[in-house]
Design an enzyme around this catalytic site. Structure first.
Site, PDB file in Angstrom:
ATOM      1  CG  ASP A  75      58.268  51.395  46.249  1.00 25.30           C
ATOM      2  OD1 ASP A  75      59.073  52.059  45.560  1.00 25.30           O
ATOM      3  OD2 ASP A  75      58.590  50.352  46.848  1.00 25.30           O
ATOM      4  CD  GLU A 140      64.708  51.044  46.692  1.00 31.06           C
ATOM      5  OE1 GLU A 140      65.908  50.793  46.864  1.00 31.06           O
ATOM      6  OE2 GLU A 140      63.985  51.458  47.601  1.00 31.06           O
TER       7      GLU A 140
HETATM    8 ZN    ZN Z   1      64.667  54.889  48.222  1.00 28.98          ZN
END
Ligand code: ZN
Length: 386
Positions: A75, A140
């Site tokens: 992501d 994340e």
């Molecule tokens: Zn990162």
């Protein structure tokens, strides 16, 4: 057949619009590439009320020991105003020897290098005897709730046991080879509220101004250092991040005053021992006439350290062989998913140069992609001697 050069993999990943929590085709691509190379691939989706569902990926090649895990995320943070970019943030455009796009260094480029290295190694030594895995999350940069933490629990429930992990976050400040992260500081946030008594400024004896008391408490928090650093860590640091009274009237003594602080702490402390220290300092400064409350926010960011051992040595040597630079072993910077992985196995972070991460025109030198893949490859050769 996929082109599994680091550049081609990075370019394909950059063309997947995977802004958290969107998968954007990135994990599907990784799945196809790893499957073709003989990995067993899983794509668990995790949910939690109030947060978006997130897709993740876990892949393993081999069933033997030792088991080396590559970890990362696909992501990315949003590109912002795309018209301000030199090239389409999801175009994977190469210009002047650099590959442009959101995630080029944080961290699709790193993921591409891990894959290229692992695939080249397996092609040459399909029966190397150990195991290589990929733990890739799509959460994340967002709330990080349906990502690495749950993926690790999921893997553990399946009986997976890792021996060492490389997390490919961009760790180098200026050039490839600068810095390995062997630990991270923890983070803890707290709030202090002092209660006084509202009143007219001309009649202070009828009121109780909380501001001088709050200033005394804040001074006690920052008055002396928490520590002077440890072997591998800088000194812990407490920053007052806001002091709020919210009083629009110049002739009113306010009823209460509040302050917030954040501490980045080293391995001398746990969140619990730090909270006790803070509570002591406030209690002492308050005496018995200041009414205040201290609230600490829950934290999952504890300080951790991977002791410089053989594994760290393999990585440092591989970096030096490829770049000629002796990397600094560092514990600086913000928190990362390494704080979760370290509960299961030693984890070391090494990736690309972080200079343009989260910025407009995020980009990576094409040469760095080849060199990082080559470093990872050298680590595999050292970790699984033939
Ligand atoms: Zn990162």
């Amino acid at each position: 057949m996929f082109d599994t050069s680091p550049l081609s993999l990075a370019q394909s990943l950059l063309r997947c619009p995977s802004v958290t929590p969107a998968e954007g085709g990135a994990l599907a691509l990784i799945e196809s590439v790893l499957r073709e190379a003989g990995f067993e691939v899983h794509r668990p989706i995790f949910s939690e009320p109030g947060t978006p569902d997130v897709e993740n990926l876990y892949a393993r090649y081999g069933s033997g020991k030792p088991y080396l895990l590559f970890a990362g995320h696909t992501d990315v943070v949003p590109p912002g105003d795309a018209s301000r970019w030199r090239h389409d943030p999801f175009g994977g455009v190469i210009d002047g020897g650099e590959l442009h796009g959101r995630g080029a260094v944080d961290m699709k480029g790193g993921v591409a290098c891990m894959m290229a290295a692992a695939l080249a190694f397996i092609r040459e030594r399909p029966d190397f005897g150990g195991s290589i895995g990929f733990l890739i999350t799509g959460d994340e940069e967002g709330p990080a709730i349906n990502g690495t933490v749950k993926l690790l629990e999921w893997a553990k429930a399946r009986g997976e046991r890792f021996d060492a992990c490389i997390l490919g976050e961009p760790t180098n400040p200026n050039q490839l080879g600068d810095m390995i992260k062997i630990g991270r500081r923890g983070s803890l946030t707290g709030h202090v509220v002092v209660e006084g008594k509202q009143g007219h400024v001309a009649y202070p004896h009828l009121a109780d101004n909380p501001i001088p008391s709050l200033l005394r408490l804040v001074s006690a928090l920052i008055g002396k250092p928490l520590d002077h650093g440890t072997e591998h860590f800088d000194a812990s640091n407490l920053e007052i991040t806001t002091v709020d009274v919210g009083n629009p009237a110049a002739n009113v003594i306010p009823a209460s005053a509040r302050a917030t602080f954040n501490i980045r702490f080293n391995d001398r402390w746990t969140p619990e021992s730090l909270e006790a220290e803070i509570a002591d300092r406030l209690r002492e400064a308050a005496g018995n006439h200041v009414r205040y409350t201290l609230t600490m926010e829950p934290t999952n960011a504890v300080a951790f350290l991977t002791e410089p051992n053989d594994f760290v040595g393999f990585i440092a040597k591989a970096i030096e062989a490829e770049t000629g630079i002796k990397p600094k072993l560092s514990t600086t910077g913000g928190t990362s998913d390494a704080r979760f992985i370290v509960r299961d196995c030693p984890v070391v972070e090494f990736g690309l140069v972080g200079q343009t991460m989260h910025q407009i025109d995020e980009r990576v030198a094409v040469a760095d992609l080849d060199r990082l893949a080559s470093i990872y490859r050298k680590v595999l050769d050292a970790y699984f001697p033939s």
